[in-house]
Motif scaffolding. Structure first.
Motif, PDB file in Angstrom:
ATOM      1  N   ASP A 152       0.791  -1.238   0.000  1.00 35.06           N
ATOM      2  CA  ASP A 152       0.000   0.000   0.000  1.00 35.06           C
ATOM      3  C   ASP A 152       0.824   1.291   0.000  1.00 35.06           C
ATOM      4  O   ASP A 152       0.315   2.341  -0.321  1.00 35.06           O
ATOM      5  CB  ASP A 152      -0.929   0.032   1.228  1.00 35.06           C
ATOM      6  N   GLU A 250      -9.596   1.174  -3.523  1.00 35.61           N
ATOM      7  CA  GLU A 250     -10.643   0.448  -2.771  1.00 35.61           C
ATOM      8  C   GLU A 250     -11.223   1.271  -1.623  1.00 35.61           C
ATOM      9  O   GLU A 250     -12.350   1.053  -1.229  1.00 35.61           O
ATOM     10  CB  GLU A 250     -10.139  -0.911  -2.275  1.00 35.61           C
ATOM     11  N   HIS A 284      -6.271  -9.647  -5.106  1.00 35.13           N
ATOM     12  CA  HIS A 284      -4.998 -10.152  -4.565  1.00 35.13           C
ATOM     13  C   HIS A 284      -3.943 -10.480  -5.619  1.00 35.13           C
ATOM     14  O   HIS A 284      -2.805 -10.780  -5.257  1.00 35.13           O
ATOM     15  CB  HIS A 284      -5.258 -11.351  -3.652  1.00 35.13           C
ATOM     16  N   ARG A 287      -0.991  -8.519  -5.012  1.00 32.94           N
ATOM     17  CA  ARG A 287      -0.088  -8.859  -3.906  1.00 32.94           C
ATOM     18  C   ARG A 287       0.703 -10.130  -4.181  1.00 32.94           C
ATOM     19  O   ARG A 287       1.586 -10.494  -3.406  1.00 32.94           O
ATOM     20  CB  ARG A 287      -0.915  -9.015  -2.630  1.00 32.94           C
TER      21      ARG A 287
HETATM   22  O1  F6P Z   1      -2.511  -3.999   3.218  1.00 30.68           O
HETATM   23  C1  F6P Z   1      -2.462  -4.776   2.071  1.00 30.68           C
HETATM   24  C2  F6P Z   1      -3.838  -5.089   1.536  1.00 30.68           C
HETATM   25  O2  F6P Z   1      -3.693  -5.850   0.360  1.00 30.68           O
HETATM   26  C3  F6P Z   1      -4.729  -3.882   1.303  1.00 30.68           C
HETATM   27  O3  F6P Z   1      -4.420  -3.206   0.102  1.00 30.68           O
HETATM   28  C4  F6P Z   1      -6.085  -4.502   1.349  1.00 30.68           C
HETATM   29  O4  F6P Z   1      -7.051  -3.579   1.763  1.00 30.68           O
HETATM   30  C5  F6P Z   1      -5.940  -5.600   2.378  1.00 30.68           C
HETATM   31  O5  F6P Z   1      -4.559  -5.878   2.479  1.00 30.68           O
HETATM   32  C6  F6P Z   1      -6.677  -6.873   2.073  1.00 30.68           C
HETATM   33  O6  F6P Z   1      -6.614  -7.700   3.191  1.00 30.68           O
HETATM   34  P1  F6P Z   1      -6.824  -9.283   3.118  1.00 30.68           P
HETATM   35  O7  F6P Z   1      -5.637  -9.872   2.404  1.00 30.68           O
HETATM   36  O8  F6P Z   1      -6.896  -9.698   4.539  1.00 30.68           O
HETATM   37  O9  F6P Z   1      -8.081  -9.521   2.346  1.00 30.68           O
END
Ligand code: F6P
Length: 363
Positions: A152, A250, A284, A287
């Protein structure tokens, strides 16, 4: 040598493995005993196989991998004193009094509290015969150092957090793919990107992809945003553009604090402009996957610096977080950064957008 343990906490991010690897290898190089704590604070509380000694080879071939190979978790046990007592006991049994935390501001705050509470935890462990007087004496002070792993880029005090650059690569790749299909059909696409309460990913992705409009949390649009949005989209079409890209963070809101979702935006575009519109939520994917070269090197530099900071820590030194300042890995006071990050959240809750943007800026 000193006992050091490294763990990752909270949401994972690309580049965490590079940071873990650098901590471990710098620690071994300096003659320390280095441990992994698996599954974040939960592993510290549970102990056993979750706390294992690392060696040079155990961090081979992880630099290119996404996520965190030692696991991460959001832990509720550690929020309770009993959980922290168990965690302290597990660390003391292995002679670990140095911790490297790779996580977000919540995880770093937790570590700082643990450090402040350490001597009272030791007193209680001794009085309940869970540790010996000798163990208490040998492990009297806990040193901590943090690194921020988060896609983030929402932490005040560092130019970049570990994982942001990789997430941006992923977002840009996705937008480029969307642009090609949008072009063919003269469509409008609304892309929802991550960032929780931070608009950094949305802003940088918009700049790099030539997006037409963005919605972010820190600098919200006026409540009459539908008119402003449609004017801009129409203007681009009148100038010959075959598609429009709108990026919605988001956590996007309007000036009154009301959430703005991709669905809200789509409804406006369809109702007012009758454009053929689709939504893509990246989720995701942002990520996941391999870290970029930047995040690998960032993790390496920060990890090495974190171990060095622990080696130099004294009983009176202020715990630090390793940050990126321009091109340098530097140490900054951990709690100052955490407080500033919390001040951004407060400014946003107070709808003081000017202050939120100012605090988010480079310090
Ligand atoms: O902090 C990283 C993040 O990917 C945010 O961008 C997002 O709001 C959150 O984590 C999502 O969380 P989770 O992986 O628990 O769904």
């Amino acid at each position: 040598g000193k006992g050091i343990a490294v763990f990752t906490s909270g949401g994972d991010s690309q580049g965490m493995n590079a940071a873990v690897r650098a901590c471990v290898r710098m620690g071994i190089y300096l003659g320390c005993k280095v441990y992994f704590i698996r599954e974040g604070y939960q592993g510290m509380v549970d102990g056993g196989d979750n706390i294992v000694e690392a060696n040079w080879a155990s961090v081979s071939s992880i630099i290119h991998r996404g996520g965190t190979v030692i696991g991460s978790a959001r832990c509720t046990d550690f929020r309770q004193r009993e959980g922290r007592l168990k965690a302290a006991q597990n660390l003391i049994k292995k002679g670990i009094t140095n911790l490297v935390i790779i996580g977000g501001d919540g995880s770093l705050t937790g570590a700082n509290l643990f450090r402040q509470e350490w001597s009272s935890l030791l007193d209680e462990l001794l009085s309940t015969s869970r540790i010996t007087a000798d163990e208490k004496k040998k492990n009297g002070v806990l040193h901590i150092v943090g690194m921020v792993g988060s896609i983030d880029n929402d932490f005040c005090g560092t130019d970049m957090t570990i994982g942001t650059d990789s997430a941006l690569h992923r977002i840009i790749e996705a937008i480029d793919a969307i642009v090609s299909t949008a072009y063919s059909h003269q469509r409008t696409f609304i892309m929802e990107v991550m960032g929780r309460h931070c608009g950094y990913l949305a802003i940088v992705a918009a700049l790099a992809s030539e997006a037409d409009y963005i919605f972010i949390p820190e600098d919200p649009v006026e409540v009459n945003w539908p008119d402003a949005l449609c004017d801009k989209l129409q203007q681009e079409r009148n100038a010959g553009q075959r598609l429009n890209i709108i990026i919605v963070a988001e956590g996007a809101i309007d000036r009154e604090g009301k959430p703005i979702t991709a669905e809200d935006v789509k409804k406006v575009v369809v109702d007012k402009l009758q454009q053929d519109t689709r939504i893509t939520v990246l989720g995701h994917v942002q990520r996941g996957g391999n870290p970029s070269a930047f995040d690998r090197v960032l993790g390496c530099r920060m990890g090495a610096e974190a171990t060095l900071a622990l080696m130099e820590a004294t009983e009176t030194s202020v715990p630090c977080v390793v940050s990126l300042d321009g091109n340098q890995a530097v140490r900054v006071p951990l709690m100052e950064c955490v407080e500033k990050t919390k001040a951004v959240a407060q400014a946003m809750a107070d709808k003081n957008w000017e202050l939120a943007v100012k605090l988010r800026g480079r310090s």
